[in-house]
Design an enzyme around this catalytic site. Structure first.
Site, short mmCIF file in Angstrom:
data_model
loop_
_atom_site.label_atom_id
_atom_site.label_comp_id
_atom_site.label_asym_id
_atom_site.label_seq_id
_atom_site.Cartn_x
_atom_site.Cartn_y
_atom_site.Cartn_z
N ALA A 17 0.83 -1.21 0.00
CA ALA A 17 0.00 0.00 0.00
C ALA A 17 0.85 1.26 0.00
O ALA A 17 0.54 2.25 0.65
CB ALA A 17 -0.94 0.00 1.20
N TYR A 52 1.60 8.42 1.37
CA TYR A 52 2.22 8.28 0.05
C TYR A 52 1.50 9.04 -1.07
O TYR A 52 2.13 9.39 -2.07
CB TYR A 52 2.30 6.80 -0.32
CG TYR A 52 3.18 6.00 0.59
CD1 TYR A 52 4.56 6.20 0.62
CD2 TYR A 52 2.65 5.06 1.46
CE1 TYR A 52 5.37 5.47 1.46
CE2 TYR A 52 3.45 4.32 2.31
CZ TYR A 52 4.82 4.53 2.31
OH TYR A 52 5.63 3.81 3.15
N GLY A 78 6.30 0.01 -17.06
CA GLY A 78 6.12 1.05 -18.07
C GLY A 78 6.09 2.44 -17.44
O GLY A 78 6.18 2.59 -16.23
N LYS A 107 16.46 2.30 -15.86
CA LYS A 107 16.01 3.69 -16.05
C LYS A 107 16.10 4.46 -14.74
O LYS A 107 16.30 5.68 -14.75
CB LYS A 107 14.60 3.71 -16.63
CG LYS A 107 13.53 3.00 -15.79
CD LYS A 107 12.80 3.91 -14.83
CE LYS A 107 11.76 3.16 -14.03
NZ LYS A 107 11.01 4.04 -13.12
N ASP A 111 9.59 4.61 -20.31
CA ASP A 111 9.86 4.71 -18.88
C ASP A 111 11.11 5.55 -18.62
O ASP A 111 11.17 6.32 -17.66
CB ASP A 111 10.04 3.30 -18.30
CG ASP A 111 9.57 3.19 -16.86
OD1 ASP A 111 9.16 4.21 -16.29
OD2 ASP A 111 9.60 2.07 -16.32
N THR A 146 11.08 9.03 -16.39
CA THR A 146 11.78 9.04 -15.12
C THR A 146 12.94 10.04 -15.11
O THR A 146 13.30 10.58 -14.06
CB THR A 146 12.29 7.63 -14.77
OG1 THR A 146 11.24 6.70 -14.99
CG2 THR A 146 12.70 7.54 -13.33
#
Length: 330
Positions: free
Chosen positions: A11, A50, A135, A190, A243, A247
């Site tokens: 979570a 979060y 992704g 990445k 990706d 990023t």
């Protein structure tokens, strides 16, 4: 589309975002180990730790009861940090061994350099019904219902096709792939490149330098993927180029923020404490550098990031070493 029971294990930001996305069309249960965290989610209907400010889907179920979440599910979706993938997979196999498993963890296992699918195969066997979801996808945007496209990759093309069709959403488009190695290498490295991009941006090197870094970084990733049995063309798609670009350029990237802070001269311990989330690129940099040496693949950017993170080098020194490399054919 037939409604299924999906249990999401983890979570954090990404687990919550995927649970949100699938709750429109399926019965979704979100599990966390921390009972107090689950109780806060249940009371506040928001993941303030979060994903602050984003209300949870009204139909989303919440639990800290691992056994119940595992036994009730038609699909196990593991979205823990990579460090939790092995133990979670093992526990799921003990409780309900034939349930399809999809993981959304990225990186290389610390100490072993195992890719996620290698961890899963060690726990479940190579014939287990499983695949990876990966992704370009920032959790905060997916949780808000903004459009995104990701890949489900499995060595079994029927598995990939089935779950792409079952989980596809209007605003979360899914594409099938059978190159698990290529997809996972793209998703892991990445993050290392995003740290490098953050350093470059933080030192004021500009957009030209960032574009060069991303392009040469993609070449490094493709070389390693091919050496390990992946397909170079996979790295031209969502799990690779998509990706990587996201990023390395997006302000929501945790790994890019690590690089920006390193350029300011902050220590890694202070950066990670302030971040409050896992930045997988930090541990992956060490593992991928060792892996590249073992298989004989030249990965100077990854090596430079590893030197910065784990060998006591400073940002300007690392950049100067990269710039001093001999010119080569592209």
């Amino acid at each position: 589309m037939n409604q299924m029971q999906i249990s999401v294990f983890g979570a954090g930001a990404w687990g919550t975002a995927l649970a949100q996305a699938f709750a429109d069309t399926h019965q979704v249960t979100l599990w966390a180990r921390d009972a107090a965290h689950i109780e806060a989610l249940r009371t506040e209907r928001e993941n303030r730790r979060y994903l602050p400010g984003l209300p949870l889907h009204p139909e989303l179920q919440l639990t800290s009861d691992f056994d119940a979440a595992a036994r009730s599910a038609d699909l196990h979706l593991v979205v823990t940090p990579l460090s939790g993938l092995r133990s979670t997979t093992r526990a799921l196999h003990r409780l309900k061994p034939d349930t399809p498993l999809i993981w959304a963890c990225k990186g290389l296992e610390a100490g072993s350099a195992r890719l996620p699918h290698e961890i899963v195969f060690e726990e479940l066997g190579a014939d287990a019904p499983c695949g990876v979801l990966t992704g370009p996808s920032f959790a905060a945007e997916v949780a808000r219902g903004l459009p995104a496209a990701v890949t489900i990759a499995s060595a079994d093309p029927e598995f990939a096709s089935h779950w792409v069709n079952s989980l596809h959403q209007p605003l979360l488009r899914l594409y099938a792939n059978t190159d698990v190695i290529g997809c996972e290498i793209g998703g892991a490295i990445k993050n290392v490149m995003a740290i490098a991009s953050g350093v470059s941006d933080g030192m004021g090197f500009g957009l030209n330098a960032r574009a060069a870094l991303i392009t040469r970084g993609l070449a490094e990733i493709a070389r390693l993927a091919e050496a390990l049995g992946g397909k170079p063309e996979t790295l031209m798609g969502l799990a690779g180029m998509g990706d990587l670009i996201l990023t390395c350029t997006g302000d929501l990237s945790r790994n890019r923020r690590v690089g920006l802070a390193l350029a300011e001269g902050k220590t890694l311990d202070d950066i990670l404490r302030d971040l409050g989330h896992v930045a997988e690129g930090v541990s992956t940099a060490r593992e991928v550098t060792a892996m590249a040496e073992r298989v004989g693949v030249d990965m100077p950017i990854c090596s430079a990031v590893n030197a910065l993170l784990h060998e006591g080098h400073v940002a300007r020194e690392v950049v100067e070493q990269l710039l001093a490399r001999d010119p080569k054919h592209e």
